[in-house]
Write an enzyme that holds these catalytic residues in place. Structure first.
Site, short mmCIF file in Angstrom:
data_model
loop_
_atom_site.label_atom_id
_atom_site.label_comp_id
_atom_site.label_asym_id
_atom_site.label_seq_id
_atom_site.Cartn_x
_atom_site.Cartn_y
_atom_site.Cartn_z
N GLU A 191 35.33 -11.64 -11.42
CA GLU A 191 34.85 -12.40 -12.48
C GLU A 191 34.41 -11.55 -13.49
O GLU A 191 33.16 -11.05 -13.28
CB GLU A 191 33.65 -13.02 -11.90
CG GLU A 191 34.25 -14.54 -11.21
CD GLU A 191 34.58 -15.61 -11.65
OE1 GLU A 191 35.08 -15.57 -13.07
OE2 GLU A 191 35.14 -16.63 -10.94
N GLU A 220 35.79 -19.22 -8.89
CA GLU A 220 34.42 -19.72 -8.05
C GLU A 220 34.03 -21.23 -8.46
O GLU A 220 34.84 -21.81 -9.63
CB GLU A 220 33.43 -18.64 -8.69
CG GLU A 220 33.49 -17.46 -8.14
CD GLU A 220 32.43 -16.58 -8.40
OE1 GLU A 220 31.75 -16.72 -9.25
OE2 GLU A 220 32.15 -15.74 -7.31
N1 LIG Z 1 33.07 -13.83 -15.37
C1 LIG Z 1 31.92 -14.16 -14.71
O1 LIG Z 1 31.80 -15.17 -14.13
C2 LIG Z 1 30.87 -13.30 -15.32
C3 LIG Z 1 29.46 -13.71 -15.04
C4 LIG Z 1 28.31 -12.85 -15.40
C5 LIG Z 1 28.77 -11.68 -15.84
N2 LIG Z 1 29.91 -11.22 -16.42
C6 LIG Z 1 30.31 -10.12 -17.00
O2 LIG Z 1 29.24 -8.90 -16.26
C7 LIG Z 1 28.94 -8.16 -17.39
C8 LIG Z 1 27.58 -7.65 -17.35
O3 LIG Z 1 26.91 -7.21 -15.96
P1 LIG Z 1 26.66 -6.07 -15.72
O4 LIG Z 1 26.30 -4.95 -16.87
O5 LIG Z 1 25.84 -5.99 -14.38
O6 LIG Z 1 27.94 -5.49 -15.05
P2 LIG Z 1 28.49 -3.83 -14.15
O7 LIG Z 1 30.00 -3.93 -13.74
O8 LIG Z 1 27.71 -2.93 -14.89
O9 LIG Z 1 27.84 -4.15 -12.88
C9 LIG Z 1 28.04 -5.38 -11.93
C10 LIG Z 1 27.62 -5.08 -10.44
O10 LIG Z 1 28.59 -3.93 -10.08
C11 LIG Z 1 27.85 -2.85 -9.40
N3 LIG Z 1 28.66 -1.62 -9.61
C12 LIG Z 1 28.50 -0.74 -10.71
N4 LIG Z 1 29.43 0.31 -10.56
C13 LIG Z 1 30.07 -0.07 -9.25
C14 LIG Z 1 31.00 0.52 -8.65
N5 LIG Z 1 31.73 1.75 -8.83
N6 LIG Z 1 31.38 0.09 -7.45
C15 LIG Z 1 31.11 -1.16 -7.01
N7 LIG Z 1 29.92 -1.77 -7.59
C16 LIG Z 1 29.42 -1.24 -8.60
C17 LIG Z 1 26.58 -2.91 -10.35
O11 LIG Z 1 25.30 -2.38 -9.61
C18 LIG Z 1 26.28 -4.37 -10.37
O12 LIG Z 1 25.70 -4.98 -9.20
C19 LIG Z 1 29.69 -8.49 -18.70
O13 LIG Z 1 30.83 -7.72 -18.97
C20 LIG Z 1 29.70 -10.05 -18.18
O14 LIG Z 1 30.78 -10.59 -18.87
C21 LIG Z 1 31.08 -12.02 -15.79
#
Ligand SMILES: NC(=O)c1ccc[n+]([C@@H]2O[C@H](COP(=O)([O-])OP(=O)(O)OC[C@H]3O[C@@H](n4cnc5c(N)ncnc54)[C@H](O)[C@@H]3O)[C@@H](O)[C@H]2O)c1
Ligand SMILES: O=CCc1c[nH]cn1
Length: 442
Positions: free
Chosen positions: A202, A416
């Site tokens: 997502e 989801e």
């Molecule tokens: N499509 C959806 O349903 C949905 C919903 C909410 C947010 N989002 C997206 O999420 C983003 C914002 O959230 P964010 O800044 O927390 O995103 P992010 O990608 O920085 O982090 C998301 C999660 O991934 C973890 N993570 C980071 N690096 C990782 C790795 N190498 N391996 C495994 N896990 C890792 C982080 O600790 C965090 O828990 C935006 O792009 C938003 O559009 C999408």
């Protein structure tokens, strides 16, 4: 086990991302609420082993038995007749230990939307919330425990990228369900591919909202605000590219700006507040940077786009900004191409349906879309032609839990919510039953 949190390293975090828990007032602005250590290999392994042990019991329970602790829809297979009275049937079986990794913007919902169907299908889940919002997943674990979910079946591990990596690479993990940005999603997919683990992604979006001249204008204006300013604009499926048919552009802009300027920004604990603070200082700076860049590229700020200090002295130091409407936008501008994840609406004119669909689809994202029109045929035609996992007709950002949600293109795959989620947390076993003698070729 409900959490592997220990309390040593200075991982600053904030409580939740609902307006009521945003870093808005002195309770949380810039202050460390608690310190914690990211889970390392040992804790991750312990959580997965504990989840696996609980899974071995949980998987054997019938749906009706699991329904005593978690509302379970029927999880059914198919019956297929074969010649001579023989038949086959399919069973939906759990996958095993699933990992959930969440973003910070909807921390409680993300944890619930992943874990509830996972558990309902007979799996266990180890969930890692974002280090920005580590608390609500632990509260969810406590709720599950109180409801009767066996110990270990839902585990919370804390940490950032390193802990996420350990989870994705663990050989006992059957599936990873990830919510977050596209770059991290790619890494998660790559790591999961190495272990041939199933993945749900997502990811982010830059969704188009198409407003035709035959729309009910007041509704379209309200819809555009819902599409952009809900939860301070920190919503993955926001319709941030607002395409307005040229003939109604002046009226649309006048109304949208008037309503945007009237949005009460402030203390999220007050009933009248409609917008709280952004998640963090760096994120506020990033969003403001997009506004500056937009101005440099020729956009005109019609309102907002600057940091604000609400009049309440308790809110000093909060990461507030005034919701922003950008006019004079073009498709090649950074603010129109990239996900901003803040309260910034980019407005663009269009002339024809064919033209706007082409422009709306000219993106690598495909999370959501929307259309406002009174023409029912046009509404469904546009919905069919937009390349996105969701299309809202005459509204925006309506996400009841019974409706599937997920992306096209680089916004991810898998779904989801809704009954279809069962397909993403189970695997199909086919059982073939012979009722006659074996007709052997040998
Ligand atoms: N499509 C959806 O349903 C949905 C919903 C909410 C947010 N989002 C997206 O999420 C983003 C914002 O959230 P964010 O800044 O927390 O995103 P992010 O990608 O920085 O982090 C998301 C999660 O991934 C973890 N993570 C980071 N690096 C990782 C790795 N190498 N391996 C495994 N896990 C890792 C982080 O600790 C965090 O828990 C935006 O792009 C938003 O559009 C999408
Ligand atoms: O950030 C996106 C959260 C969301 C809303 N509806 C489904 N997911």
């Amino acid at each position: 086990m409900i959490g592997c949190t220990t309390w040593l390293h200075p991982y600053v975090f904030y409580l939740g991302a609902q307006p009521a828990c945003k870093p808005a007032n002195l309770v949380c602005v810039g202050r460390i609420l608690c310190q914690m250590v990211p889970c390392g290999a040992e804790e991750v392994d312990e959580a997965i082993k504990s989840a696996h042990a609980a899974y071995l019991q949980w998987r054997k329970m019938a749906g009706m038995e699991r329904a005593r602790v978690i509302c379970v829809l029927f999880i059914k297979g198919q019956h297929i007749q074969l010649p001579g009275g023989s038949f086959a049937y399919t069973r939906r079986e759990p996958l095993g230990v699933c990992v959930g990794i969440g973003a910070w913007n909807y921390p409680f919902q993300i944890a619930s939307w992943k874990s509830a169907p996972a558990l309902a299908c007979g799996n266990a889940m180890v969930f890692k919330p974002s280090p920005m919002t580590p608390v609500t997943a632990v509260i969810l674990a406590e709720i599950y425990k109180e409801a009767g979910v066996p110990d270990g079946l839902f585990c919370v591990v804390q940490g950032g990228a390193d802990t996420g990596t350990l989870l994705c690479q663990h050989p006992k993990v059957a599936k990873v369900s990830f919510t977050g940005s596209v770059p991290t999603g790619k890494k998660v997919m790559e790591m999961s591919a190495k272990g041939v683990k199933q993945v749900t992604l997502e990811l982010g979006g830059k969704s188009p909202l198409l407003i035709f001249k035959d729309c009910e204008l007041e509704n379209a204006v309200k819809g555009a605000l819902m599409a952009n300013f809900l939860t301070q604009g920190e919503v993955c499926c926001n319709g941030t590219r607002v395409y307005v048919q040229r003939e109604i552009m002046p009226q649309f802009l006048e109304k949208v700006v008037k309503r945007t300027k009237a949005i009460p920004v402030g203390d999220p604990l007050l009933d009248g507040t409609r917008m709280g603070a952004l998640i963090s200082k760096p994120h506020l700076e990033k969003v403001l940077g997009f506004v500056s860049q937009a101005k440099k590229e020729g956009a005109k700020v019609l309102c907002g786009g600057e940091p604000i200090v609400p009049s309440d002295p308790n809110l000093k130091g909060g990461y507030f900004m005034a919701p922003c409407v950008l006019d004079n936008c073009r498709d090649d501008m950074t603010c129109v191409k990239e996900e901003i994840f803040g309260p910034v609406m980019s407005v663009l004119p269009f002339d024809t349906e064919e033209e706007v669909i082409g422009r709306a689809n000219n993106t690598t994202f495909g999370l959501a879309s929307g259309v406002f029109t009174r023409d029912i045929s046009r509404a469904h035609r546009v919905a069919e032609n937009l390349e996105a996992g969701t299309c809202f007709i005459n509204n925006y950002n309506i996400s009841p839990v019974e409706v599937p949600f997920g992306g096209y293109k680089m916004s991810g795959f898998g779904r989801e919510n809704g009954q279809v989620t069962i397909e993403y947390y189970s695997q199909l076993k086919t059982v073939v039953v012979e009722m006659g003698d074996v007709d052997s070729l040998f």
